[in-house]
Design a protein around this motif. Structure first.
Motif, PDB file in Angstrom:
ATOM      1  N   VAL A  42       0.811  -1.221   0.000  1.00 57.82           N
ATOM      2  CA  VAL A  42       0.000   0.000   0.000  1.00 57.82           C
ATOM      3  C   VAL A  42       0.845   1.272   0.000  1.00 57.82           C
ATOM      4  N   GLY A  43       2.166   1.133  -0.169  1.00 55.57           N
ATOM      5  CA  GLY A  43       3.008   2.303  -0.340  1.00 55.57           C
ATOM      6  C   GLY A  43       3.655   2.850   0.910  1.00 55.57           C
ATOM      7  N   ILE A  44       3.670   2.073   1.993  1.00 54.57           N
ATOM      8  CA  ILE A  44       4.371   2.507   3.198  1.00 54.57           C
ATOM      9  C   ILE A  44       5.858   2.222   3.021  1.00 54.57           C
ATOM     10  N   GLU A  45       6.675   3.266   3.173  1.00 56.11           N
ATOM     11  CA  GLU A  45       8.118   3.121   2.928  1.00 56.11           C
ATOM     12  C   GLU A  45       8.959   3.258   4.190  1.00 56.11           C
ATOM     13  N   ALA A  46       8.331   3.636   5.289  1.00 56.39           N
ATOM     14  CA  ALA A  46       9.049   3.764   6.559  1.00 56.39           C
ATOM     15  C   ALA A  46       8.027   3.721   7.687  1.00 56.39           C
ATOM     16  N   ALA A  47       8.476   3.309   8.868  1.00 53.48           N
ATOM     17  CA  ALA A  47       7.562   3.208  10.003  1.00 53.48           C
ATOM     18  C   ALA A  47       8.289   3.503  11.311  1.00 53.48           C
ATOM     19  N   LEU A  48       7.535   4.081  12.233  1.00 55.45           N
ATOM     20  CA  LEU A  48       7.990   4.236  13.614  1.00 55.45           C
ATOM     21  C   LEU A  48       7.210   3.264  14.475  1.00 55.45           C
ATOM     22  N   HIS A  49       7.914   2.516  15.306  1.00 52.64           N
ATOM     23  CA  HIS A  49       7.216   1.613  16.212  1.00 52.64           C
ATOM     24  C   HIS A  49       6.732   2.378  17.433  1.00 52.64           C
ATOM     25  N   MET A  50       5.479   2.161  17.789  1.00 50.68           N
ATOM     26  CA  MET A  50       4.898   2.773  18.979  1.00 50.68           C
ATOM     27  C   MET A  50       4.799   1.729  20.087  1.00 50.68           C
ATOM     28  N   GLU A  51       5.291   2.097  21.265  1.00 53.96           N
ATOM     29  CA  GLU A  51       5.264   1.176  22.401  1.00 53.96           C
ATOM     30  C   GLU A  51       3.871   0.569  22.579  1.00 53.96           C
ATOM     31  N   VAL A  52       3.826  -0.655  23.125  1.00 56.35           N
ATOM     32  CA  VAL A  52       2.576  -1.415  23.186  1.00 56.35           C
ATOM     33  C   VAL A  52       2.166  -1.673  24.639  1.00 56.35           C
ATOM     34  N   ASP A  53       2.566  -0.778  25.535  1.00 53.09           N
ATOM     35  CA  ASP A  53       2.198  -0.888  26.950  1.00 53.09           C
ATOM     36  C   ASP A  53       2.534  -2.280  27.497  1.00 53.09           C
ATOM     37  N   VAL A  54       3.792  -2.679  27.295  1.00 50.52           N
ATOM     38  CA  VAL A  54       4.256  -3.958  27.827  1.00 50.52           C
ATOM     39  C   VAL A  54       4.369  -3.871  29.345  1.00 50.52           C
ATOM     40  N   ASP A  55       4.625  -5.005  29.974  1.00 47.20           N
ATOM     41  CA  ASP A  55       4.904  -5.005  31.403  1.00 47.20           C
ATOM     42  C   ASP A  55       6.006  -3.979  31.675  1.00 47.20           C
ATOM     43  N   PRO A  56       5.842  -3.110  32.687  1.00 50.15           N
ATOM     44  CA  PRO A  56       6.813  -2.030  32.918  1.00 50.15           C
ATOM     45  C   PRO A  56       8.261  -2.501  33.037  1.00 50.15           C
ATOM     46  N   GLY A  57       8.457  -3.701  33.529  1.00 52.07           N
ATOM     47  CA  GLY A  57       9.819  -4.217  33.649  1.00 52.07           C
ATOM     48  C   GLY A  57      10.452  -4.578  32.319  1.00 52.07           C
ATOM     49  N   ARG A  72      17.660  -5.128  10.405  1.00 54.01           N
ATOM     50  CA  ARG A  72      17.608  -6.032   9.258  1.00 54.01           C
ATOM     51  C   ARG A  72      17.750  -5.236   7.964  1.00 54.01           C
ATOM     52  N   PRO A  73      18.444  -5.778   6.976  1.00 57.51           N
ATOM     53  CA  PRO A  73      18.595  -5.069   5.692  1.00 57.51           C
ATOM     54  C   PRO A  73      17.229  -4.725   5.089  1.00 57.51           C
ATOM     55  N   GLY A  74      17.059  -3.468   4.718  1.00 54.39           N
ATOM     56  CA  GLY A  74      15.822  -3.046   4.087  1.00 54.39           C
ATOM     57  C   GLY A  74      14.634  -2.889   5.011  1.00 54.39           C
ATOM     58  N   SER A  75      14.849  -2.918   6.322  1.00 56.66           N
ATOM     59  CA  SER A  75      13.734  -2.814   7.270  1.00 56.66           C
ATOM     60  C   SER A  75      12.992  -1.495   7.096  1.00 56.66           C
ATOM     61  N   LEU A  76      11.668  -1.556   7.240  1.00 55.18           N
ATOM     62  CA  LEU A  76      10.863  -0.344   7.211  1.00 55.18           C
ATOM     63  C   LEU A  76      11.025   0.473   8.488  1.00 55.18           C
ATOM     64  N   LEU A  77      11.446  -0.165   9.567  1.00 58.21           N
ATOM     65  CA  LEU A  77      11.510   0.494  10.872  1.00 58.21           C
ATOM     66  C   LEU A  77      12.658   1.500  10.932  1.00 58.21           C
ATOM     67  N   GLN A  78      12.315   2.744  11.198  1.00 56.18           N
ATOM     68  CA  GLN A  78      13.322   3.806  11.261  1.00 56.18           C
ATOM     69  C   GLN A  78      13.392   4.478  12.628  1.00 56.18           C
ATOM     70  N   GLY A  79      12.654   3.980  13.576  1.00 54.01           N
ATOM     71  CA  GLY A  79      12.709   4.567  14.910  1.00 54.01           C
ATOM     72  C   GLY A  79      11.665   3.947  15.816  1.00 54.01           C
ATOM     73  N   ALA A  80      11.771   4.297  17.091  1.00 52.29           N
ATOM     74  CA  ALA A  80      10.842   3.778  18.088  1.00 52.29           C
ATOM     75  C   ALA A  80      10.383   4.896  19.009  1.00 52.29           C
ATOM     76  N   ILE A  81       9.093   4.894  19.312  1.00 45.77           N
ATOM     77  CA  ILE A  81       8.550   5.731  20.372  1.00 45.77           C
ATOM     78  C   ILE A  81       8.443   4.804  21.585  1.00 45.77           C
ATOM     79  N   ALA A  82       9.292   5.027  22.562  1.00 43.06           N
ATOM     80  CA  ALA A  82       9.454   4.088  23.672  1.00 43.06           C
ATOM     81  C   ALA A  82       8.464   4.377  24.797  1.00 43.06           C
ATOM     82  N   ALA A  83       8.158   3.347  25.553  1.00 40.69           N
ATOM     83  CA  ALA A  83       7.333   3.499  26.747  1.00 40.69           C
ATOM     84  C   ALA A  83       8.125   4.233  27.824  1.00 40.69           C
ATOM     85  N   CYS A  84       7.421   4.842  28.769  1.00 43.45           N
ATOM     86  CA  CYS A  84       8.088   5.499  29.886  1.00 43.45           C
ATOM     87  C   CYS A  84       7.118   5.605  31.055  1.00 43.45           C
ATOM     88  N   ARG A  85       7.652   5.928  32.214  1.00 43.62           N
ATOM     89  CA  ARG A  85       6.852   6.106  33.419  1.00 43.62           C
ATOM     90  C   ARG A  85       7.275   7.420  34.102  1.00 43.62           C
TER      91      ARG A  85
END
Length: 278
Positions: A42-57, A72-85
């Protein structure tokens, strides 16, 4: 082409997600390979991962898992929005560790399922101030009646880039526009807030059409302007209202009458500027 600013990946063999037990439709793996196959179509060429409210630890473990995928070579992932407290004493040390990690582009503390008082606590606010003037963004996921809480944070740290998720989570299913509409107009007056046009099909009933979504998407864009909106899939949460391809198609239908420049800003250019993506 599209930059997806709001991708969730769920890997239950690697991480713990306590909240998934309450959402049976999402309580399974949603892995990168599944997302990538559809995203590229569908034409997505890059993505940011958004935290998924994992166990805080496991917050830093989640970032490590995303890093492996991003490398990984050619990965769409270009960054992460990390969880925090921010409500915890350890936030300052946590922030210092993340500052050395170029993968981490920002943070989110889920607020829409927490008591309203959480973001009003002195320690929470003190820690949010630590982000001011930094390279990081802070995502705000709040319900319509909580948008004034988001406004208070934006006013507290005017030199921090805030990102309001999911058009402010309107109750599309019931057709409610108030207090959402007025609150969106008010939060948009803050120049340090951008809005994310993301995954709103999850908030509509099963018979939704593009016209069902139009009042909410158009008001958000009108309030914030084309320079302060970004696009996100909210995959796999968006699958509650269709799938990734359906949401991309609905987005194109909603912005069909816009200029090429406006479409580019929403779908990719603003995201590349805000998060300094290549």
């Amino acid at each position: 082409m599209i930059v997806d600013t709001h991708l969730h990946l769920i890997n239950k063999s690697a991480l713990t997600y306590p909240w998934l037990a309450g959402v049976p439709a999402l309580d399974r793996d949603f892995l990168y390979a599944t997302y990538e196959a559809e995203a590229r179509r569908v034409g997505i060429e890059a993505a940011l991962h958004m935290e998924v409210d994992v166990d805080p630890g496991e917050m830093e473990l989640e970032t490590s898992e995303i890093r492996q995928l991003a490398q990984r070579p050619g990965s769409l992932l270009q960054g992460a929005i990390a969880a925090c407290r921010p409500e915890e004493e350890g936030f300052a040390a946590y922030l210092e560790r993340q500052q050395a990690d170029p993968l981490v582009k920002g943070f989110r503390r889920v607020l829409h399922v927490m008591p309203d008082e959480l973001s009003e606590a002195a320690l929470f606010r003190e820690n949010i101030r630590r982000l001011g003037g930094s390279r990081f963004t802070f995502d705000l996921c709040v319900l319509p009646h909580q948008i004034p809480k988001a406004i208070a944070l934006a006013d507290l740290v005017p030199d921090l880039q805030f990102v309001l998720d999911h058009c402010g989570v309107p109750d599309i299913r019931s057709g409610a526009e108030h207090p959402w509409r007025d609150h969106m107009s008010e939060v948009a007056k803050r120049p340090n807030v951008v809005a994310k046009i993301s995954g709103v099909i999850a908030y509509a009933d099963e018979n939704w059409t593009a016209q069902t979504l139009r009042p909410y998407v158009e008001h958000t864009i009108a309030a914030f302007g084309w320079d302060r909106v970004v696009w996100g899939s909210d995959w796999p949460v968006c699958t509650l209202g269709g799938n990734l391809s359906t949401w991309v198609a609905a987005t194109h239908a909603l912005i069909q009458g816009c200029s090429a420049d406006e479409r580019t800003k929403l779908l990719s250019a603003n995201a590349r500027r805000i998060w300094n993506l290549g």
